[in-house]
Design an enzyme around this catalytic site. Structure first.
Site, PDB file in Angstrom:
ATOM      1  N   SER A 177     -25.186   8.256 -16.815  1.00 18.00           N
ATOM      2  CA  SER A 177     -24.941   7.206 -15.839  1.00 18.00           C
ATOM      3  C   SER A 177     -26.279   6.726 -15.304  1.00 18.00           C
ATOM      4  CB  SER A 177     -24.067   7.762 -14.712  1.00 18.00           C
ATOM      5  OG  SER A 177     -24.774   7.803 -13.515  1.00 18.00           O
ATOM      6  N   SER A 199     -12.846   2.412  -8.098  1.00 22.74           N
ATOM      7  CA  SER A 199     -13.942   2.752  -9.012  1.00 22.74           C
ATOM      8  C   SER A 199     -13.493   3.840  -9.985  1.00 22.74           C
ATOM      9  CB  SER A 199     -15.168   3.205  -8.236  1.00 22.74           C
ATOM     10  OG  SER A 199     -14.837   4.282  -7.412  1.00 22.74           O
ATOM     11  N   ASP A 220      -3.670   0.258  -9.932  1.00 21.10           N
ATOM     12  CA  ASP A 220      -5.102   0.044 -10.171  1.00 21.10           C
ATOM     13  C   ASP A 220      -5.371  -0.286 -11.628  1.00 21.10           C
ATOM     14  OD1 ASP A 220      -5.081   0.818  -7.607  1.00 21.10           O
ATOM     15  OD2 ASP A 220      -6.147   2.696  -7.889  1.00 21.10           O
ATOM     16  N   GLU A 256       0.832  -1.214   0.000  1.00 19.24           N
ATOM     17  CA  GLU A 256       0.000   0.000   0.000  1.00 19.24           C
ATOM     18  C   GLU A 256       0.857   1.251   0.000  1.00 19.24           C
ATOM     19  OE1 GLU A 256      -3.018   0.050  -1.189  1.00 19.24           O
ATOM     20  OE2 GLU A 256      -3.660  -1.313   0.397  1.00 19.24           O
ATOM     21  N   HIS A 257       0.458   2.203  -0.842  1.00 22.80           N
ATOM     22  CA  HIS A 257       1.185   3.474  -0.966  1.00 22.80           C
ATOM     23  C   HIS A 257       2.646   3.235  -1.328  1.00 22.80           C
ATOM     24  CE1 HIS A 257      -1.544   6.816   0.405  1.00 22.80           C
ATOM     25  NE2 HIS A 257      -2.283   5.759   0.674  1.00 22.80           N
ATOM     26  N   GLU A 267      -4.670   9.573 -15.073  1.00 19.21           N
ATOM     27  CA  GLU A 267      -5.367   9.768 -13.792  1.00 19.21           C
ATOM     28  C   GLU A 267      -4.855  11.016 -13.070  1.00 19.21           C
ATOM     29  OE1 GLU A 267      -7.038   6.472 -12.483  1.00 19.21           O
ATOM     30  OE2 GLU A 267      -7.969   7.485 -10.780  1.00 19.21           O
TER      31      GLU A 267
END
Ligand code: NG1
Length: 393
Positions: A72, A132, A176, A38-39, A165
Site C-alpha cells: 500500500s 473504504s 456498500d 441507515e442500518h 465482508e
C-alpha cells in the site's frame, strides 16, 4: 487546491516495489455516502447511497504460482499469501483481512489459479463511514477476477461480496458493494434487496451534498463492531417476537401507526427502539426517493433531519461529536443533515442549495472546526459530487 490521487500512482508504486515489467492494469473503486436508509440494508430494506469522488486505486498484474503480494502506498505492512491457501482472519483492523476476504469471496464462486502483484493508493478517508473497507474488498475481488480472465457482472459480484465482508466480522448488508459497483455519475442509487436491484435516481441540478467528518474515527473492525452487530441482533429479535420472519413482511401492510402500536405493546428496551428505527427509516427512504424525483429539497432535508433524530434517539449510534456537527451544519445554512454510515463517529451528510456549499463549509470551518484539533480540510470536508461506481467508471 486539493490533490487528486489517481490510478497511475498505484502503477508507480507497483513498479517501484515489484519491478517495472509490462502488463499492469488498474481498477478504481469509489467510496460512497449513504444519503438515507441507515442500518436497514442488513434487514433487506431499500437504501439510497451515492458514490463520492474519492477512491481506492489498485494497480495489479498477474503473478505466477498462485501467489498474491500487495503493498500500500500508505506504508501498511506488505501482504503475501497463496490464493489457494486456507485463510484465517488476522488481528482486527489488519488491512490484509480485506485482501483475504476478496480471495475467499472470489473462490466461493469462481476457480482462480493466478495470483497478483498489487499496489493500492487511496484518497478515501478510512473509518469514516464512507465504505473504504468495501471499496478495498471490491477492488481486490475485481483485480483477482480480471487477472484470471474472468469478467463478472453486477449480480454475480453481489452474490459474493456482502458475504465476503462477513469474514472481517461485521454482519453488514449489501448497500456498500452495490453502491461502489453500480452508481452512475449524477445520480443516487436506490438499492433494493432479495433480489438485488439497483436503480439510479438523478440528483436535481439545484442540490449539492457535502460530507463532513466528525473527527471521531468509526473503526468498525475494532470495538464498534460489537455495537454495530448488536443493533442488527436487537432488530431481528424484536421482529421475531412480533411473529414476523422479515421486515418486508412486517411492513407489507403499509407499516405506520398500527405496526408501531403493535411493537409498543409487544416489545421493550433495545428491541423496541431498534425495531422502530428500522420501520420508520424504511418509510423515510420511500419518501426520500419521491422527494428526489420531485426535486423537493425541503422535504428531503426534513427526512435527513428525522433520520438523524432516529439514529441518535432510537438506534443510539450517534455520538456527541456527530450531533454537534449535524447541528452546526444546519446553523451554517444546510437544508438538512444527518449522520451517515455505520455511526459511532465518522461523517455527516449535508444537503446544500447549489452555490451555497462553499459558504456552509466556510462557516463550519470558522465555527465548528475552529474549536477542534486535527482538522484537515482535504480529508474532512468532501464535496460529494454524485460519482460513478467501479463498473461504470
Ligand atoms: P459503513 O458506513 O461503510 O461502515 C456499514 C455497513 C453497511 C450498512 C451501514 C449502516 C458493511 C460493509 N457496511 O457501512 O452495510 O449497514 O453500516 O447503514 O458492513
Amino acid at each position: 487546491m486539493e490533490r487528486m490521487i489517481c490510478a497511475a500512482e498505484a502503477a508507480e508504486v507497483l513498479g517501484g516495489r515489484f519491478g517495472a515489467r509490462p502488463g499492469i492494469e488498474t481498477v478504481s473503486v469509489p467510496g460512497r455516502v449513504n444519503l438515507i436508509g441507515e442500518h436497514i440494508d442488513y434487514h433487506e430494506l431499500a437504501v439510497l447511497p451515492m458514490a463520492v469522488p474519492r477512491a481506492i486505486h489498485i494497480a495489479y498484474r498477474p503473478a505466477a504460482g498462485g501467489v498474491l503480494r500487495a503493498v500500500s502506498g500508505d506504508g501498511y505492512d506488505e501482504i503475501e499469501l497463496r490464493v489457494d491457501a486456507d485463510l484465517a482472519p488476522g488481528p482486527a483492523g489488519d488491512w490484509g483481512n480485506y485482501v483475504k476476504a476478496a480471495v475467499l469471496a472470489t473462490r466461493s464462486r469462481w476457480a482462480i489459479e493466478r495470483g497478483i502483484e498489487a499496489a493500492v493508493v487511496s484518497d478515501l478517508p478510512p473509518a469514516a463511514g464512507l465504505s473504504s473497507s468495501s471499496a478495498l474488498l471490491t477492488g481486490f475481488t475485481l483485480a483477482l477476477l480480471r487477472a484470471n480472465g474472468i469478467e463478472a457482472g453486477f449480480e454475480e459480484l453481489m452474490s459474493v461480496l456482502p458475504e465476503g465482508e462477513h469474514f472481517v466480522g461485521t454482519r453488514g448488508g449489501g448497500m456498500d458493494h452495490a453502491a461502489v459497483l453500480a452508481c452512475r455519475a449524477g445520480a443516487a442509487l436506490l438499492v433494493e434487496f432479495a433480489p438485488v436491484v439497483a436503480t439510479p435516481v438523478s440528483v436535481p441540478g439545484g442540490w449539492e451534498f457535502l460530507v463532513a467528518h466528525s473527527l471521531v474515527m468509526a473503526e468498525k473492525s475494532g470495538a464498534v463492531r460489537e455495537q454495530y452487530n448488536s443493533r442488527r441482533a436487537a432488530g431481528t429479535a424484536g421482529l421475531r417476537k412480533l411473529g414476523f420472519q422479515t421486515f418486508r413482511e412486517a411492513l407489507a401492510g403499509g407499516g405506520g401507526d398500527e405496526l408501531t402500536a403493535r411493537a409498543r405493546s409487544g416489545l421493550r428496551g433495545e428491541e423496541l427502539l431498534c425495531f422502530l428505527h428500522v420501520t420508520s427509516e424504511a418509510a423515510r427512504v420511500r419518501e426520500a426517493v419521491a422527494a428526489l424525483k420531485a426535486a423537493d429539497m425541503a422535504a428531503f432535508g426534513r427526512l435527513l433531519d428525522a433520520s438523524h433524530a432516529s439514529l441518535r434517539d432510537q438506534l443510539r449510534i450517534s455520538t456527541p461529536e456527530v450531533d454537534a456537527l449535524v447541528e452546526a451544519a444546519r446553523k451554517a445554512g444546510a437544508v438538512g443533515a444527518r449522520l451517515t454510515g455505520a455511526g459511532f463517529g465518522g461523517c455527516a451528510v449535508i444537503l446544500c442549495r447549489r452555490g451555497e456549499r462553499a459558504e456552509v463549509k466556510e462557516r463550519l470551518r470558522r465555527g465548528h472546526y475552529a474549536r477542534l484539533s486535527g482538522f484537515d480540510p482535504v480529508s474532512h470536508l468532501i464535496d460529494a459530487e454524485p460519482s460513478a461506481g467501479a463498473l461504470l467508471a
